[in-house]
Design a protein around this motif. Sequence first.
Motif, mmCIF file in Angstrom:
data_model
loop_
_atom_site.group_PDB
_atom_site.id
_atom_site.type_symbol
_atom_site.label_atom_id
_atom_site.label_comp_id
_atom_site.label_asym_id
_atom_site.label_seq_id
_atom_site.Cartn_x
_atom_site.Cartn_y
_atom_site.Cartn_z
ATOM 1 N N LEU A 36 0.844 -1.199 0.000
ATOM 2 C CA LEU A 36 0.000 0.000 0.000
ATOM 3 C C LEU A 36 0.878 1.247 0.000
ATOM 4 O O LEU A 36 2.000 1.225 0.502
ATOM 5 N N THR A 46 -1.356 4.796 3.722
ATOM 6 C CA THR A 46 -1.154 3.961 4.904
ATOM 7 C C THR A 46 -1.072 4.809 6.163
ATOM 8 O O THR A 46 -1.662 4.471 7.182
ATOM 9 N N ARG A 64 -4.302 -4.332 13.047
ATOM 10 C CA ARG A 64 -4.349 -3.746 11.703
ATOM 11 C C ARG A 64 -3.408 -2.548 11.629
ATOM 12 O O ARG A 64 -2.717 -2.348 10.628
ATOM 13 N N LEU A 114 -0.171 -2.194 9.105
ATOM 14 C CA LEU A 114 0.079 -1.050 8.226
ATOM 15 C C LEU A 114 1.431 -0.404 8.498
ATOM 16 O O LEU A 114 1.859 0.476 7.747
ATOM 17 N N ALA A 136 -9.945 3.435 3.432
ATOM 18 C CA ALA A 136 -9.406 2.124 3.053
ATOM 19 C C ALA A 136 -9.823 1.754 1.633
ATOM 20 O O ALA A 136 -9.022 1.221 0.863
ATOM 21 N N ASP A 178 -7.192 -0.931 0.206
ATOM 22 C CA ASP A 178 -6.895 -1.763 1.382
ATOM 23 C C ASP A 178 -8.106 -2.640 1.691
ATOM 24 O O ASP A 178 -8.938 -2.317 2.534
ATOM 25 N N THR A 236 -8.771 -3.853 5.474
ATOM 26 C CA THR A 236 -9.405 -2.879 6.370
ATOM 27 C C THR A 236 -10.858 -2.661 5.976
ATOM 28 O O THR A 236 -11.730 -2.519 6.840
#
Length: 160
Positions: free
Chosen positions: A12, A17, A74, A78, A129, A134, A137
């Motif tokens: 990402l 992020t 999470r 990240l 997200a 992402d 998420t």
Amino acid sequence: METTLNKNYIGLGEKETKNLATELNQLLADYHVFYQNLRAAHWNIKGENFFTLHEKFEELYNNAKENVDEVAERVLTLGYVPIHKLKDILAESNIVEVDTTGNDKELVSTLLDNFKTLLTQERKVLELASGAGDEATVDLMTGYISAQEKICWMLAAFLK
């Protein structure tokens, strides 16, 4: 916020992020206070609805405890450090500590307000997200939102 992982590890973008980690940490702070509010409601409920709400509040705080862990993990995935100091959590949270003890309708109403705050932040994280690609998420937030909307409907029905 200090970095702990190489953000390219999951592919990402760095800016996306960082923004996601910031908003997830906001959600994490909210969840910490929400969890404690649920514990206080569980411990302090009184009256004719004691047995029903005592059990429900325990179910809700056990779920909130799991969500705290998932959101923190999470943030780590990240590449950032999850908020964890109590002074920082209390300073950052959009949910305030519950000051009500005993009254079933007041406690349920306060918890409904807490859920509204969580849902607002979860939708914000979901939007970020989604824009960042992402999927993990997005999936996490979608699950939370779906489950919490149903709980809100049930708690609101209790107040009628």
